[in-house]
Design an enzyme around this catalytic site. Structure first.
Site, mmCIF file in Angstrom:
data_model
loop_
_atom_site.group_PDB
_atom_site.id
_atom_site.type_symbol
_atom_site.label_atom_id
_atom_site.label_comp_id
_atom_site.label_asym_id
_atom_site.label_seq_id
_atom_site.Cartn_x
_atom_site.Cartn_y
_atom_site.Cartn_z
ATOM 1 N N HIS A 132 0.972 -1.312 0.039
ATOM 2 C CA HIS A 132 0.051 0.014 -0.127
ATOM 3 C C HIS A 132 0.966 1.335 -0.032
ATOM 4 O O HIS A 132 2.009 1.072 0.453
ATOM 5 C CB HIS A 132 -0.795 -0.113 1.423
ATOM 6 C CG HIS A 132 -1.762 1.051 1.425
ATOM 7 N ND1 HIS A 132 -1.672 2.496 1.679
ATOM 8 C CD2 HIS A 132 -3.434 0.869 1.078
ATOM 9 C CE1 HIS A 132 -2.816 2.867 1.902
ATOM 10 N NE2 HIS A 132 -3.782 2.218 1.306
ATOM 11 N N ASP A 210 3.187 -3.973 8.071
ATOM 12 C CA ASP A 210 1.865 -3.244 8.044
ATOM 13 C C ASP A 210 0.705 -4.015 8.035
ATOM 14 O O ASP A 210 0.543 -5.152 7.288
ATOM 15 C CB ASP A 210 1.727 -2.345 6.565
ATOM 16 C CG ASP A 210 0.378 -2.026 6.361
ATOM 17 O OD1 ASP A 210 -0.325 -2.248 6.865
ATOM 18 O OD2 ASP A 210 0.447 -1.478 4.957
ATOM 19 N N GLN A 213 -4.253 -4.936 7.118
ATOM 20 C CA GLN A 213 -5.323 -5.752 6.601
ATOM 21 C C GLN A 213 -5.217 -7.160 7.235
ATOM 22 O O GLN A 213 -6.148 -7.987 6.735
ATOM 23 C CB GLN A 213 -5.270 -5.977 5.022
ATOM 24 C CG GLN A 213 -5.711 -4.505 4.157
ATOM 25 C CD GLN A 213 -7.084 -4.100 4.180
ATOM 26 O OE1 GLN A 213 -7.813 -4.658 4.674
ATOM 27 N NE2 GLN A 213 -7.061 -2.788 3.920
ATOM 28 N N LYS A 236 -10.516 -0.065 10.503
ATOM 29 C CA LYS A 236 -10.707 -1.511 9.649
ATOM 30 C C LYS A 236 -11.224 -2.596 10.349
ATOM 31 O O LYS A 236 -11.174 -3.626 9.948
ATOM 32 C CB LYS A 236 -9.447 -1.642 8.795
ATOM 33 C CG LYS A 236 -9.162 -0.642 7.695
ATOM 34 C CD LYS A 236 -7.972 -0.846 6.897
ATOM 35 C CE LYS A 236 -7.267 0.100 6.299
ATOM 36 N NZ LYS A 236 -8.337 0.484 5.124
ATOM 37 N N CYS A 375 -4.649 2.743 -3.761
ATOM 38 C CA CYS A 375 -3.416 3.030 -2.979
ATOM 39 C C CYS A 375 -2.041 2.006 -3.319
ATOM 40 O O CYS A 375 -1.389 1.811 -2.443
ATOM 41 C CB CYS A 375 -3.562 3.260 -1.628
ATOM 42 S SG CYS A 375 -4.514 4.671 -1.107
HETATM 43 C C1 LIG Z 1 -2.350 -2.593 3.517
HETATM 44 C C2 LIG Z 1 -2.769 -1.168 3.983
HETATM 45 N N1 LIG Z 1 -1.859 -0.457 4.697
HETATM 46 C C3 LIG Z 1 -2.132 0.957 5.119
HETATM 47 C C4 LIG Z 1 -3.270 1.251 5.147
HETATM 48 C C5 LIG Z 1 -3.630 2.753 5.394
HETATM 49 O O1 LIG Z 1 -4.404 2.842 6.681
HETATM 50 P P1 LIG Z 1 -5.133 4.119 7.210
HETATM 51 O O2 LIG Z 1 -5.690 4.710 5.898
HETATM 52 O O3 LIG Z 1 -5.731 3.752 8.144
HETATM 53 O O4 LIG Z 1 -3.518 5.031 7.573
HETATM 54 C C6 LIG Z 1 -4.477 0.709 4.460
HETATM 55 C C7 LIG Z 1 -5.693 1.123 4.061
HETATM 56 O O5 LIG Z 1 -6.329 1.374 3.236
HETATM 57 C C8 LIG Z 1 -4.106 -0.626 3.936
HETATM 58 O O6 LIG Z 1 -5.100 -1.460 3.122
#
Ligand SMILES: Cc1ncc(COP(=O)(O)O)c(C=O)c1O
Length: 417
Positions: A132, A210, A213, A236, A375
């Site tokens: 992401h 990270d 998900q 999430k 993203c």
């Molecule tokens: C794999 C992953 N990393 C990071 C993020 C970013 O999360 P946040 O927007 O809650 O900071 C997301 C959110 O879409 C994600 O799916």
């Protein structure tokens, strides 16, 4: 058979779970909305909404500063949520749990506060083609600021990491950080983080995970993963937006410079010098998202009561069903690994139809999905597409909603294909 112990995961009761979510009771055009965009953000159960309302009504004040009872109650609520986060990811200590605005801020914190002081020319920052942007752009930026090189682990055509690229990456310089998602938000790929963490440590590197998900969907244990940092978001996971958590190894957090500066994160301030507060407050400048942290804690209680194994099993069942149903549509191309190695996320394209048009027509059918690059632009480039349509599942998702997705896609094909 007599005497044989059979352990089974209690099944998720989706009808019971759905009753907790006010939004799922609403009708749009006479039908409930099939909400298939939980990877972007989940719906919220009453238990979380009630906990936040109750906190605001009866326990709200700023935290850590007041000596009056209300402030103490607020601090207990906030620090109680920190303990829930600690237990949820099996972290050794609450001192290692930093509240952030979400995964993005947590990953920026590590990239800036660790990266700027520890990276330089000759060092290598390793990410993957599946990241992401939140775990990609901060590292790309900090690598370019410090002169470190920025390398990626490629994926194969099924969207799985090609670990045979690691030797070549290791030969290209001193690997200092490996940053990877545990579950891909675009393809649902479950990535081999334990292996990567072991490899990172062999290189003398840190492993940053990270888990945006992953943490909402399967049991996550920072000690079993063997990582050094792990980030995830409340929104999430049935909780409110505006709050998330970073877990980091104490030795690393102790050595790191602060990220944001201001109130709360200081021990003492004088005209010539300021010293930092102890962990985790060194990384929590300013008034935090107090009621949101309490809601985050309530969300952790909520998903834990359902059971993370049961959630994982439920989504596994749904993703297998969805892949099977989509395979009936020869004009739909799906991306990503087989159901065995994927979480509840399916990205696909309808031949000859732009994903935004697919999502628009599905919306008219009461099916909410996401269309775009999610993203993950480097991944879209690798797949040779500008965008995909993505359906993602959670505790309240049913097979019937997946049938509605498939019926909607048939309409898309009839109208635009
Ligand atoms: C794999 C992953 N990393 C990071 C993020 C970013 O999360 P946040 O927007 O809650 O900071 C997301 C959110 O879409 C994600 O799916």
């Amino acid at each position: 058979m007599d005497g044989m112990a059979v352990t089974t995961t209690p099944k998720l009761d989706v009808t019971r779970v759905r009753a907790d979510f006010p939004y799922l009771e609403e009708l749009s055009g006479g039908k409930p909305v099939a909400f298939l965009d939980s990877a972007a953000s989940t719906q919220k159960p009453r238990q979380v909404l009630d906990a936040m309302r109750d906190f605001y009504e009866h326990s709200y004040a700023n935290v850590h500063r007041g000596v009056y009872r209300l402030a103490e109650r607020a601090t207990e609520g906030y620090e109680g949520a920190r303990e829930k986060v600690r237990a949820f990811v099996n972290a050794p200590s609450t001192r290692e749990v930093v509240f952030t605005r979400g995964t993005t801020e947590a990953l920026n914190l590590v990239a800036y506060a660790w990266g700027l002081d520890n990276l330089g020319p000759g060092d290598v920052v390793v990410i993957t083609e599946l990241e992401h942007h939140s775990n990609f752009v901060p590292w790309q930026y900090v690598a370019s600021r410090t002169g470190a090189s920025f390398r990626h682990i490629p994926i194969d055509d099924a969207g799985e990491l090609q670990l045979d690229a690691l030797d070549e990456i290791a030969a290209s310089g001193r690997v200092k950080v490996v940053a990877n998602n545990l579950v891909s938000n675009s393809l649902g790929t479950v990535n081999p983080v334990e292996k990567l963490a072991a490899w990172a440590h062999e290189q003398g590197a840190i492993m940053v995970v990270d888990a945006a998900q992953a943490a909402p969907h399967r049991p996550v244990d920072v000690q079993a993963l063997g990582c050094d940092f792990l980030a995830f978001s409340s929104h999430k996971l049935c909780g409110p937006s505006g709050v998330g958590a970073l877990w980091g190894r104490r030795e690393l957090l102790e050595q790191m410079s602060p990220f944001n500066l201001g109130g709360e994160m200081i021990r003492s301030v004088a005209l010539d010098r300021t010293s930092w507060n102890e962990l985790p407050y060194k990384f929590e400048a300013g008034t935090p998202a107090i009621a949101e942290a309490v809601g985050f804690g309530a969300a952790l209680d909520y998903v834990s009561a359902i059971g993370l194994e049961a959630i994982e099993q439920h989504e596994h069942d749904l993703v297998g069903y969805a892949l099977g149903r989509l395979a009936e549509l020869p004009w739909v191309e799906t991306y990503g690994p087989p159901a065995e190695r994927r979480a509840g996320i399916v990205s696909f394209n309808v031949e000859g139809v732009h994903p935004h048009d697919v999502a628009q027509i599905l919306d008219w059918e009461g099916v909410a999905v996401r269309a775009g690059h999610h993203c993950t632009q480097p991944l879209m480039t690798r797949l040779g597409v500008a965008a995909t349509t993505r359906a993602s599942f959670y505790v309240y998702t049913t097979r019937d909603e997946i049938d509605r997705l498939v019926d909607g896609l048939e309409k898309v094909k009839r109208q635009l294909g």
